[in-house]
Design an enzyme around this catalytic site. Structure first.
Site, PDB file in Angstrom:
ATOM      1  N   LYS A  16     -19.520  22.079   2.598  1.00 30.64           N
ATOM      2  CA  LYS A  16     -20.257  21.881   3.853  1.00 30.64           C
ATOM      3  C   LYS A  16     -19.284  22.028   5.035  1.00 30.64           C
ATOM      4  CE  LYS A  16     -24.276  21.392   2.060  1.00 30.64           C
ATOM      5  NZ  LYS A  16     -25.228  22.484   2.251  1.00 30.64           N
ATOM      6  N   ARG A  36     -15.563  28.443   5.173  1.00 31.05           N
ATOM      7  CA  ARG A  36     -16.677  28.233   4.231  1.00 31.05           C
ATOM      8  C   ARG A  36     -17.015  29.515   3.469  1.00 31.05           C
ATOM      9  NH1 ARG A  36     -21.287  24.892   7.192  1.00 31.05           N
ATOM     10  NH2 ARG A  36     -22.038  24.777   5.049  1.00 31.05           N
ATOM     11  N   ASP A  40     -27.772  16.822   3.160  1.00 29.66           N
ATOM     12  CA  ASP A  40     -26.972  16.507   4.344  1.00 29.66           C
ATOM     13  C   ASP A  40     -26.854  15.008   4.597  1.00 29.66           C
ATOM     14  OD1 ASP A  40     -26.523  19.189   4.850  1.00 29.66           O
ATOM     15  OD2 ASP A  40     -28.339  19.394   6.052  1.00 29.66           O
ATOM     16  N   ARG A  72     -34.678  28.927  12.395  1.00 31.85           N
ATOM     17  CA  ARG A  72     -35.651  29.891  11.873  1.00 31.85           C
ATOM     18  C   ARG A  72     -36.626  30.319  12.954  1.00 31.85           C
ATOM     19  NH1 ARG A  72     -33.549  26.935   7.851  1.00 31.85           N
ATOM     20  NH2 ARG A  72     -33.589  27.673   5.690  1.00 31.85           N
TER      21      ARG A  72
HETATM   22  C1  S3P Z   1     -29.973  24.365   5.400  1.00 33.41           C
HETATM   23  C2  S3P Z   1     -29.732  24.254   4.083  1.00 33.41           C
HETATM   24  C3  S3P Z   1     -28.708  23.364   3.518  1.00 33.41           C
HETATM   25  C4  S3P Z   1     -28.237  22.317   4.513  1.00 33.41           C
HETATM   26  C5  S3P Z   1     -28.008  22.890   5.871  1.00 33.41           C
HETATM   27  C6  S3P Z   1     -29.284  23.526   6.405  1.00 33.41           C
HETATM   28  C7  S3P Z   1     -31.008  25.328   5.856  1.00 33.41           C
HETATM   29  O1  S3P Z   1     -27.592  24.146   3.116  1.00 33.41           O
HETATM   30  O2  S3P Z   1     -27.055  21.705   4.064  1.00 33.41           O
HETATM   31  O3  S3P Z   1     -27.595  21.886   6.790  1.00 33.41           O
HETATM   32  O4  S3P Z   1     -31.437  25.242   7.022  1.00 33.41           O
HETATM   33  O5  S3P Z   1     -31.414  26.175   5.046  1.00 33.41           O
HETATM   34  P1  S3P Z   1     -27.568  24.841   1.649  1.00 33.41           P
HETATM   35  O6  S3P Z   1     -28.796  25.626   1.560  1.00 33.41           O
HETATM   36  O7  S3P Z   1     -26.360  25.709   1.619  1.00 33.41           O
HETATM   37  O8  S3P Z   1     -27.487  23.686   0.691  1.00 33.41           O
END
Ligand code: S3P
Length: 454
Positions: free
Chosen positions: A363, A138, A336, A43
């Protein structure tokens, strides 16, 4: 200032790196820090590229996933450089990115691909996105379907998979969307599309997911309205088009990476370690709550706020764990961490039930299936009932098998943790993907005394 950090220079994942892990020769000990938070690092680069002015980022995760995001934002016109331990980003302004001259390759990173889809959907140019074999398998429909409501178009492979072509729009309509799955990635994609839309973008989430997007958008000067909704969820709204102003970012240590040395220390007899500067955003700490419920000696000291996020130092000591029942509503705050939690459960006394794990199936690998296989190959008994994983506690699983990691960094690290405490060595088919999120993992574990021999 150098332009280091480009994946084109650093990619190491093509060559597989098998590793055989024997029981740690002694208890783990010492003080360490884990690399920067992956979610916050992605981000910081994306938002700084959208801001006007120069942003300095300290503590950026220099893992392959984040370096892909850096390359993509450069391809879209931002200037991103590494200067000593800082990263320096000259932003282009909201709506002012430019058409990339080549395909955007997001490597192994679902977060990079999905968040960037939101940004690209409200820019008036075309782009093409791909990823590695794991990312290409995915689902992307979870973002392309809601994003298309703003007037952009997505052309994907069969099943909504990458590669995909994106026809962005400079006249983006604001989206109103209720998340059908608890996903911070989907929430973030829609909010990011809304930055350059005309009107108010609204996302409702039935269960709160990590809020780094909301927090960091505010940090960059965007008004983000968050309110509770009747069913206990949250409504997030922002009105575009917005202006974003460069602001420096400090990235805390990633709690999802800290999870691996933490569980290793809990399982290897005699261990006593400290991990400093770990992010403690309450929407990320479900694992710590769960481990404490299991009887872990895990305490948080020196809590403080750094760069707008709560952080603390974790003190972890070897503990005899007991089985646990983890409710489904806790899943987003530890999504995670289930593979390494399942490893901890395999060493606990009594059965554990980890509920509501449907999102694990999409995932980096099908993590429900690959976690089951990881435990089974090591002699730990499991059962899957619906979306729940049941792990029968064992005290010290046998080990002895070879774990297939399916291009999944967290599976690989979970297998290493298991091997450090199992009765026989555990072979891991490929540890190369650990570089996506935790560069230096083997060295860090060896610094604590793990005795891994790559
Ligand atoms: C993340 C959100 C999660 C997580 C990923 C990082 C993020 O995924 O599993 O490793 O940075 O917004 P999901 O939002 O699809 O659950």
């Amino acid at each position: 200032m150098t332009g280091e950090g480009s994946p084109s220079k650093n990619i190491t994942m093509q060559v597989s790196r098998p590793l055989t892990v024997s029981a740690s020769p002694k208890g783990l000990s010492g003080r360490t820090r884990v690399p920067g938070d992956k979610s916050i690092s992605h981000r910081s680069l994306m938002f700084a590229a959208l801001a006007s002015g120069r942003t300095y980022v300290t503590g950026l995760l220099e893992g392959e996933d984040v370096l892909r995001t850096a390359d993509a934002m450069r391809a879209l016109g931002a200037t991103i450089m590494r200067d000593g331990t800082n990263w320096v980003i000259e932003g282009r302004g909201v709506g002012a990115l430019s058409e990339p001259v080549d395909v955007l390759d997001m490597g192994n990173s679902g977060t990079a691909a999905r968040l960037l889809s939101g940004i690209l959907s409200s820019h008036a140019f075309n782009s093409i996105m791909t990823g590695d074999a794991s990312l290409r398998s995915r689902p992307m429909r979870r973002v392309t379907v809601p994003l298309a409501a703003n007037g952009s178009e997505f052309l994907t492979r069969e099943g909504g998979r990458l590669p995909m072509a994106i026809r962005g729009t400079g006249q983006a309509k604001p989206i109103e969307y209720r998340l059908p799955v608890a996903s911070a990635q989907v929430k973030s994609a829609i909010l990011l599309a809304g930055l350059n839309a005309h009107g108010t973008t609204v996302v409702e989430e039935p269960v709160a997911t990590r809020d780094h997007t909301e927090n960091m958008l505010r940090h960059f000067g965007v008004e983000v309205d968050v309110s509770r909704i009747d069913d206990g969820g949250r409504r997030i709204a922002l009105t575009g088009p917005v202006q974003m102003t460069a602001r420096d970012v400090t990235v805390p240590g990633d709690p999802s990476s800290a999870a691996f040395p933490i569980v290793a220390a809990l399982l290897v007899p005699g261990s006593d370690i400290w991990i400093e500067g770990v992010g403690l955003n309450p929407l990320r700490t479900g694992l710590f709550t769960t481990l404490i419920e299991m009887g872990a000696s895990l305490s948080i000291e020196n809590e403080r706020v750094e760069g707008g996020e709560p952080v603390g130092d974790l003190h972890v000591r070897y503990s005899k764990l007991k089985g646990v029942d983890v409710p489904p509503e806790r899943a987003p705050s530890m999504i995670d961490e289930y593979p390494v939690l399942a490893v901890a459960c395999a060493f606990a006394e009594g059965p554990s039930r980890l509920r509501g794990l449907e999102e694990l199936r999409v995932k980096e690998s099908d993590r429900l299936a690959s976690t089951v296989a990881l435990l089974n190959v090591s002699g730990a008994e499991t059962e899957v009932i619906g979306d729940d994983l049941i792990v029968k506690g064992h005290h010290a699983p046998l080990g002895g098998g070879t774990v297939q990691t399916h291009m999944d960094h967290r599976l690989a690290m979970s297998a290493v943790v298991l091997g450090l405490a199992a009765q026989k060595p555990v072979s891991v088919d490929d540890t190369a993907f650990i570089e996506t999120s935790f560069p230096g993992f083997v060295d860090l574990m060896n610094g604590l005394g793990a005795g891994l021999t790559p």
